[in-house]
Design a protein around this motif. Structure first.
Motif, PDB file in Angstrom:
ATOM      1  N   UNK A 116       0.829  -1.209   0.000  1.00  0.00           N
ATOM      2  CA  UNK A 116       0.000   0.000   0.000  1.00  0.00           C
ATOM      3  C   UNK A 116       0.864   1.261   0.000  1.00  0.00           C
ATOM      4  N   UNK A 117       1.984   1.224   0.688  1.00  0.00           N
ATOM      5  CA  UNK A 117       2.874   2.384   0.717  1.00  0.00           C
ATOM      6  C   UNK A 117       3.471   2.654  -0.656  1.00  0.00           C
ATOM      7  N   UNK A 118       3.926   1.628  -1.324  1.00  0.00           N
ATOM      8  CA  UNK A 118       4.526   1.820  -2.642  1.00  0.00           C
ATOM      9  C   UNK A 118       3.504   2.343  -3.644  1.00  0.00           C
ATOM     10  N   UNK A 119       2.253   1.957  -3.471  1.00  0.00           N
ATOM     11  CA  UNK A 119       1.199   2.462  -4.355  1.00  0.00           C
ATOM     12  C   UNK A 119       1.008   3.958  -4.185  1.00  0.00           C
ATOM     13  N   UNK A 120       1.396   4.509  -3.035  1.00  0.00           N
ATOM     14  CA  UNK A 120       1.283   5.946  -2.763  1.00  0.00           C
ATOM     15  C   UNK A 120       2.610   6.671  -2.994  1.00  0.00           C
ATOM     16  N   UNK A 121       3.587   5.981  -3.561  1.00  0.00           N
ATOM     17  CA  UNK A 121       4.886   6.609  -3.810  1.00  0.00           C
ATOM     18  C   UNK A 121       5.709   6.825  -2.559  1.00  0.00           C
ATOM     19  N   UNK A 185       0.500   9.034  10.035  1.00  0.00           N
ATOM     20  CA  UNK A 185       1.228  10.019   9.235  1.00  0.00           C
ATOM     21  C   UNK A 185       1.318  11.300  10.039  1.00  0.00           C
ATOM     22  N   UNK A 186       2.405  12.053   9.791  1.00  0.00           N
ATOM     23  CA  UNK A 186       2.733  13.156  10.693  1.00  0.00           C
ATOM     24  C   UNK A 186       3.419  14.281   9.929  1.00  0.00           C
ATOM     25  N   UNK A 187       3.042  15.518  10.307  1.00  0.00           N
ATOM     26  CA  UNK A 187       3.732  16.695   9.791  1.00  0.00           C
ATOM     27  C   UNK A 187       3.818  17.714  10.922  1.00  0.00           C
ATOM     28  N   UNK A 188       5.031  17.996  11.368  1.00  0.00           N
ATOM     29  CA  UNK A 188       5.210  18.880  12.532  1.00  0.00           C
ATOM     30  C   UNK A 188       4.742  20.294  12.261  1.00  0.00           C
ATOM     31  N   UNK A 189       4.692  20.684  10.971  1.00  0.00           N
ATOM     32  CA  UNK A 189       4.329  22.053  10.613  1.00  0.00           C
ATOM     33  C   UNK A 189       2.865  22.194  10.224  1.00  0.00           C
ATOM     34  N   UNK A 190       2.090  21.130  10.347  1.00  0.00           N
ATOM     35  CA  UNK A 190       0.677  21.206   9.998  1.00  0.00           C
ATOM     36  C   UNK A 190      -0.052  22.183  10.914  1.00  0.00           C
ATOM     37  N   UNK A 191      -0.900  23.004  10.335  1.00  0.00           N
ATOM     38  CA  UNK A 191      -1.587  24.032  11.133  1.00  0.00           C
ATOM     39  C   UNK A 191      -2.636  23.435  12.051  1.00  0.00           C
ATOM     40  N   UNK A 192      -3.171  22.277  11.704  1.00  0.00           N
ATOM     41  CA  UNK A 192      -4.112  21.587  12.576  1.00  0.00           C
ATOM     42  C   UNK A 192      -3.395  20.527  13.378  1.00  0.00           C
ATOM     43  N   UNK A 196      -1.732  13.461  10.932  1.00  0.00           N
ATOM     44  CA  UNK A 196      -2.642  13.657   9.800  1.00  0.00           C
ATOM     45  C   UNK A 196      -3.706  12.573   9.747  1.00  0.00           C
ATOM     46  N   UNK A 197      -3.293  11.346  10.031  1.00  0.00           N
ATOM     47  CA  UNK A 197      -4.220  10.212  10.049  1.00  0.00           C
ATOM     48  C   UNK A 197      -3.548   9.076  10.794  1.00  0.00           C
ATOM     49  N   UNK A 198      -4.362   8.178  11.349  1.00  0.00           N
ATOM     50  CA  UNK A 198      -3.792   7.044  12.070  1.00  0.00           C
ATOM     51  C   UNK A 198      -4.766   5.889  12.075  1.00  0.00           C
ATOM     52  N   UNK A 199      -4.229   4.678  12.294  1.00  0.00           N
ATOM     53  CA  UNK A 199      -5.076   3.495  12.448  1.00  0.00           C
ATOM     54  C   UNK A 199      -4.326   2.443  13.248  1.00  0.00           C
ATOM     55  N   UNK A 209      -5.049   2.367   2.978  1.00  0.00           N
ATOM     56  CA  UNK A 209      -5.144   3.337   1.876  1.00  0.00           C
ATOM     57  C   UNK A 209      -5.537   4.711   2.402  1.00  0.00           C
ATOM     58  N   UNK A 210      -6.470   4.736   3.343  1.00  0.00           N
ATOM     59  CA  UNK A 210      -6.912   6.015   3.908  1.00  0.00           C
ATOM     60  C   UNK A 210      -5.750   6.743   4.592  1.00  0.00           C
ATOM     61  N   UNK A 211      -5.029   6.032   5.432  1.00  0.00           N
ATOM     62  CA  UNK A 211      -3.961   6.670   6.203  1.00  0.00           C
ATOM     63  C   UNK A 211      -2.792   7.042   5.296  1.00  0.00           C
ATOM     64  N   UNK A 212      -2.339   6.113   4.492  1.00  0.00           N
ATOM     65  CA  UNK A 212      -1.178   6.362   3.658  1.00  0.00           C
ATOM     66  C   UNK A 212      -1.456   7.385   2.564  1.00  0.00           C
ATOM     67  N   UNK A 213      -2.715   7.518   2.200  1.00  0.00           N
ATOM     68  CA  UNK A 213      -3.082   8.510   1.194  1.00  0.00           C
ATOM     69  C   UNK A 213      -2.863   9.939   1.650  1.00  0.00           C
ATOM     70  N   UNK A 214      -2.711  10.143   2.954  1.00  0.00           N
ATOM     71  CA  UNK A 214      -2.445  11.500   3.470  1.00  0.00           C
ATOM     72  C   UNK A 214      -0.962  11.856   3.406  1.00  0.00           C
ATOM     73  N   UNK A 215      -0.141  10.916   2.939  1.00  0.00           N
ATOM     74  CA  UNK A 215       1.302  11.182   2.880  1.00  0.00           C
ATOM     75  C   UNK A 215       1.896  10.637   1.585  1.00  0.00           C
ATOM     76  N   UNK A 216       1.239  10.928   0.467  1.00  0.00           N
ATOM     77  CA  UNK A 216       1.776  10.506  -0.832  1.00  0.00           C
ATOM     78  C   UNK A 216       3.197  11.048  -1.003  1.00  0.00           C
ATOM     79  N   UNK A 217       4.074  10.214  -1.539  1.00  0.00           N
ATOM     80  CA  UNK A 217       5.470  10.631  -1.756  1.00  0.00           C
ATOM     81  C   UNK A 217       6.071  11.216  -0.477  1.00  0.00           C
TER      82      UNK A 217
END
Length: 421
Positions: A116-121, A185-192, A196-199, A209-217
């Motif tokens: 699933x990760x490779x499918x999201x780059x 998925x995580x982004x330290x600079x995200x305003x919210x 970003x997503x977890x499971x 797919x839902x979680x990994x889709x928030x961190x394409x590439x």
């Protein structure tokens, strides 16, 4: 590298580190220096050294042997220090898996997560195991257990969750910090929310797919970035910086966890191991040069292990496996004696054979930090041109002292810390 040269009294790490790297790179095939002359081998050019790397610098994969997981998988096991480095300094979206390979639910899900990760780059998923010894039910240091009898262990992972805004991952089970396994998925600079997503349902393809889709590439943060950034940001007053900007792209040091180190010591081939730590002033003075020498001689993997498992709590910490407090009262001294007595029986240092005593009263040689050594679990001979006694440690950077340079002489000479001479 003759006996005379190996028991060096020259006042520099350069000669000794280069000699170790050169000898191991050029002359350990079959554990006999080729050409019959150790000194001539050491004089061979670095270009020739690279020819032996497939045999003398064996790559290692912590995840090898997991069913249905291809060798080009996306997973990288990381220490707590590297996890916190990503959470504090990483730029962009990161994918992190919390769980251990000792857990059947985690290992069963790895192939599907990888696909699933490779499918999201996604090129890299950073895997952190809160069992800091990477052991299952018999773990000695579970920082995911909020009821751990060792207070420092019970609080340590919760501290990470709170400090870096990971409250979305908090387990509803009050005994645990997070549910295992958890993918997020995580982004330290995200305003919210920074998460970003977890499971925790890593067996569900739709959830993946839902979680990994928030961190394409997704972003990556390599060992070189971790080490250079640490030392650039932690320069003592009046001291020179260790690494320089841009040096992270040419890096051989690879930090490993306790479980990774143990699996490495069980694996075939030849390995460079560096016992060093960011908290250690002596490592501060030598780490850049170890990396430079490794790159010079074509060594791509120098596996680096910190004997303090959280890397931040300092000497006297309950996380420090090389410290026995008062004859075995340290909660993790058993990890140390197991590691040294099982895998490093011919380790030679200036500390005695009972430098660390565990809960059973068993002693082990207390290794020096920093210490660079070369290792092959199947070696049973003393290598020509070295002072190292026969055994799996085929050479190490220490300064031998005694009546002769050869440690086979009795009494055995001492072996002082060489790397700061």
């Amino acid at each position: 590298m003759s006996n005379t040269n190996h028991s060096l009294t020259r006042g520099s790490i350069a000669a000794k580190a280069a000699a170790l790297l050169t000898a191991a790179a050029l002359g350990l095939t079959g554990f006999a220096l080729t050409g019959g002359n150790a000194a001539s081998a050491a004089e061979t050019t670095p270009t020739a050294a690279t020819a032996a790397q497939s045999q003398e610098d064996t790559p290692f994969d912590y995840y090898a042997g997991i069913p249905d997981l291809p060798s080009d998988h996306v997973f990288e096991n990381i220490t707590l220090e590297r996890l916190e480095d990503i959470l504090r300094y990483g730029k962009g979206n990161f994918v992190i898996l919390i769980g251990g390979t000792w857990d059947s639910a985690t290992t069963a899900a790895l192939p599907a997560i990888n696909t699933a990760a490779k499918a999201q780059g996604i090129e890299k998923i950073y895997n952190f195991d809160p069992h800091l010894d990477n052991a299952g039910a018999d773990t000695l240091v579970n920082i995911n257990d909020k009821n751990n009898a060792v207070d420092a262990f019970a609080k340590r992972f919760q501290q990470t969750i709170d400090e870096f805004g990971l409250t979305d991952l908090q387990s509803k089970n009050t005994a645990n910090v997070v549910d295992l396994p958890t993918l997020f998925t995580y982004n330290k600079d995200n305003t919210g929310d920074k998460v970003l997503a977890s499971t925790a349902n890593v067996a569900d393809s739709a959830e993946l797919t839902r979680v990994l889709g928030t961190a394409k590439n997704a972003a990556t943060r390599a060992n070189g970035q971790f080490y250079t950034n640490y030392y650039l940001n932690n320069v003592s007053a009046g001291a020179a910086s260790v690494f320089k900007q841009g040096e992270d792209k040419d890096f051989s040091l690879i930090s490993v966890t306790y479980g990774e180190l143990e699996k490495l010591l069980q694996s075939p081939g030849n390995h460079y191991i560096f016992f060093g730590a960011t908290w250690c002033g002596n490592t501060y003075a030598t780490i850049r040069y170890v990396n430079q020498e490794a790159r010079k001689y074509g060594i791509k993997h120098v596996y680096t292990f910190d004997t303090i498992l959280d890397s931040t709590s300092g000497k006297g910490s309950p996380f420090h496996i090389r410290d026995n407090y008062n004859n075995g009262s340290h909660p993790l001294s058993d990890l140390y004696t197991h590691l040294v007595n099982t895998y490093l029986p011919n380790l030679v240092t200036e500390d005695g054979s009972h430098g660390v005593v565990d809960s059973k009263g068993v002693g082990a040689t207390r290794l020096q930090v920093p210490l660079l050594l070369h290792y092959n679990k199947n070696n049973a001979a003393q290598l020509p041109g070295t002072d190292q006694p026969a055994g799996p440690v085929t050479d190490e950077v220490v300064d031998y002292h005694g009546k002769t340079a050869n440690v086979d002489a009795k009494p055995q000479p001492t072996a002082r810390e060489y790397m700061l001479n």
